[in-house]
Enzyme design. Structure first.
Site, short mmCIF file in Angstrom:
data_model
loop_
_atom_site.label_atom_id
_atom_site.label_comp_id
_atom_site.label_asym_id
_atom_site.label_seq_id
_atom_site.Cartn_x
_atom_site.Cartn_y
_atom_site.Cartn_z
N TYR A 117 -29.53 -33.70 -20.88
CA TYR A 117 -29.16 -32.49 -20.13
C TYR A 117 -30.05 -31.32 -20.54
O TYR A 117 -30.57 -30.58 -19.70
CB TYR A 117 -27.68 -32.19 -20.40
CG TYR A 117 -27.08 -31.07 -19.59
CD1 TYR A 117 -26.53 -31.32 -18.34
CD2 TYR A 117 -27.02 -29.76 -20.08
CE1 TYR A 117 -25.95 -30.30 -17.59
CE2 TYR A 117 -26.44 -28.74 -19.35
CZ TYR A 117 -25.90 -29.01 -18.11
OH TYR A 117 -25.32 -28.00 -17.38
N SER A 120 -28.93 -23.57 -16.80
CA SER A 120 -27.80 -23.49 -17.73
C SER A 120 -28.30 -22.69 -18.92
O SER A 120 -29.52 -22.57 -19.13
CB SER A 120 -27.43 -24.91 -18.20
OG SER A 120 -26.60 -24.87 -19.36
P1 NAD Z 1 -19.36 -30.52 -10.67
O1 NAD Z 1 -19.21 -31.85 -11.30
O2 NAD Z 1 -18.14 -29.75 -10.28
O3 NAD Z 1 -20.29 -30.62 -9.38
C1 NAD Z 1 -21.45 -31.40 -9.39
C2 NAD Z 1 -21.88 -31.64 -7.96
O4 NAD Z 1 -23.05 -32.48 -7.97
C3 NAD Z 1 -20.83 -32.39 -7.12
O5 NAD Z 1 -20.85 -31.90 -5.80
C4 NAD Z 1 -21.33 -33.83 -7.16
O6 NAD Z 1 -20.89 -34.62 -6.06
C5 NAD Z 1 -22.82 -33.59 -7.11
N1 NAD Z 1 -23.60 -34.73 -7.55
C6 NAD Z 1 -23.50 -35.44 -8.69
N2 NAD Z 1 -24.37 -36.46 -8.68
C7 NAD Z 1 -25.02 -36.40 -7.50
C8 NAD Z 1 -26.04 -37.18 -6.90
N3 NAD Z 1 -26.57 -38.25 -7.52
N4 NAD Z 1 -26.46 -36.83 -5.68
C9 NAD Z 1 -25.94 -35.75 -5.03
N5 NAD Z 1 -24.98 -34.98 -5.56
C10 NAD Z 1 -24.54 -35.31 -6.78
O7 NAD Z 1 -20.27 -29.68 -11.69
P2 NAD Z 1 -20.55 -28.12 -11.87
O8 NAD Z 1 -20.02 -27.72 -13.19
O9 NAD Z 1 -20.17 -27.34 -10.68
O10 NAD Z 1 -22.14 -28.16 -12.05
C11 NAD Z 1 -23.03 -27.71 -11.05
C12 NAD Z 1 -24.35 -27.33 -11.72
O11 NAD Z 1 -24.12 -26.24 -12.60
C13 NAD Z 1 -24.97 -28.45 -12.53
O12 NAD Z 1 -26.37 -28.46 -12.36
C14 NAD Z 1 -24.61 -28.05 -13.96
O13 NAD Z 1 -25.52 -28.56 -14.89
C15 NAD Z 1 -24.69 -26.55 -13.85
N6 NAD Z 1 -23.97 -25.84 -14.91
C16 NAD Z 1 -22.62 -26.01 -15.05
C17 NAD Z 1 -21.98 -25.32 -16.08
C18 NAD Z 1 -20.51 -25.44 -16.31
O14 NAD Z 1 -20.04 -24.99 -17.36
N7 NAD Z 1 -19.73 -26.01 -15.38
C19 NAD Z 1 -22.71 -24.48 -16.95
C20 NAD Z 1 -24.07 -24.36 -16.75
C21 NAD Z 1 -24.70 -25.03 -15.73
#
Ligand code: NAD
Length: 259
Positions: A154, A141
């Site tokens: 985080y 991130s």
């Molecule tokens: P999301 O909530 O849409 O997806 C998260 C995924 O992780 C889901 O499939 C969920 O089921 C899974 N998950 C959660 N806990 C789990 C566990 N204990 N075991 C297995 N799977 C688990 O979130 P997202 O926004 O798509 O985030 C995905 C990644 O991208 C994360 O690492 C997040 O930190 C990173 N990220 C997101 C953003 C953003 O703005 N959305 C920005 C930077 C980084």
């Protein structure tokens, strides 16, 4: 990339699902992982298999549980004959001041957002070494590069995964294996939807003002990054064209970290 095999953690939703779809479109067999409705996950699998003529399997391994993570990787090796591509994407968020941060949330975030990537790499790297090719992509991130208030766990985990990325890149530098991190700014996914509500409570603001004044205020493009754009960056990192790129942490952030 046709015929290669990938594990994408946390791929039942958001960015992980976008990456799984993009890899599938390249002819890669995919192991999905994450939580969610069984019928919806089955529908995603069936559609990807039908659209791209590949194999898609699912592991419900909980990324807080090392034994389940190691079993997931072994299952992928048994089903696909090896793991070529590993995308560490599973992640959760919790927003609270550090002196009020729930202790169990700290442990859970460090486990899912950081330690799970150590466990998948620990389990999958021998298979990559044996096959003489590998790609590891860690979804960090911009919070792996800079901080914001109220996200202590985080940000600690994301800075940690940037460090893990560099270490694994150094350890594999002479092999045809790369390890890179992608550092997105705000992407509109279910994780961010929930954050809008949490931030609204912390800042005492309505949802629309959280989006414009708290979130996109820091992202100079004033737009969310698209899931598909993050997914295509992951596809590039998994391609042979990116063989010289390893140990990098790449922002895709609408100029957030340019400030
Ligand atoms: P999301 O909530 O849409 O997806 C998260 C995924 O992780 C889901 O499939 C969920 O089921 C899974 N998950 C959660 N806990 C789990 C566990 N204990 N075991 C297995 N799977 C688990 O979130 P997202 O926004 O798509 O985030 C995905 C990644 O991208 C994360 O690492 C997040 O930190 C990173 N990220 C997101 C953003 C953003 O703005 N959305 C920005 C930077 C980084």
């Amino acid at each position: 990339m046709k015929g290669k095999s990938a594990i994408v953690t946390g791929s039942t939703s958001g960015i992980g699902l976008g990456i799984a779809r993009a890899l599938a479109a390249q002819g890669v067999n995919v192991m999905l992982n994450g939580f969610g409705d069984a019928d919806e996950i089955r529908a995603i699998r069936t559609k990807l298999e039908a659209d791209h003529g590949i194999r898609v399997v699912y592991s419900g391994a909980d990324m807080t549980r090392p034994a389940e993570i190691h079993a997931m990787v072994q299952q992928a090796i048994a089903l696909f004959g090896g793991v070529d591509i590993l995308v560490n994407n599973a992640g959760i968020q919790h927003v609270a001041p550090v002196d009020e941060f729930p202790l169990d949330k700290w442990d859970q975030i460090i486990a899912i957002n950081l330690s799970s990537a150590f466990h998948t790499i620990n389990a999958a790297l021998p298979s990559m070494k044996a096959r003489g090719w590998g790609r590891i992509v860690n979804i960090a991130s911009i919070h792996g590069l800079v901080a914001s208030p109220f996200k202590s766990a985080y940000i600690a985990a994301k800075h940690g995964i940037v460090g893990l990325t560099k270490t694994v890149a150094l350890e594999t530098a002479t092999l045809p294996i790369t390890c890179n991190a992608i550092c997105p700014g705000y992407v509109l996914t279910p994780l961010v939807e929930k954050q809008i509500d949490d931030q609204a409570k912390v800042h005492g603001l309505p949802r629309d003002e959280v989006v414009s004044r708290v979130m996109l205020e820091r992202q100079p493009s004033r737009q969310f990054v698209k899931i598909e754009d993050v997914a295509q960056l992951a596809v590039y990192l998994c391609s042979d064209a990116a063989s010289g790129m390893t140990g990098a942490s790449l922002p895709i952030d609408g100029a957030w970290t340019a400030q």
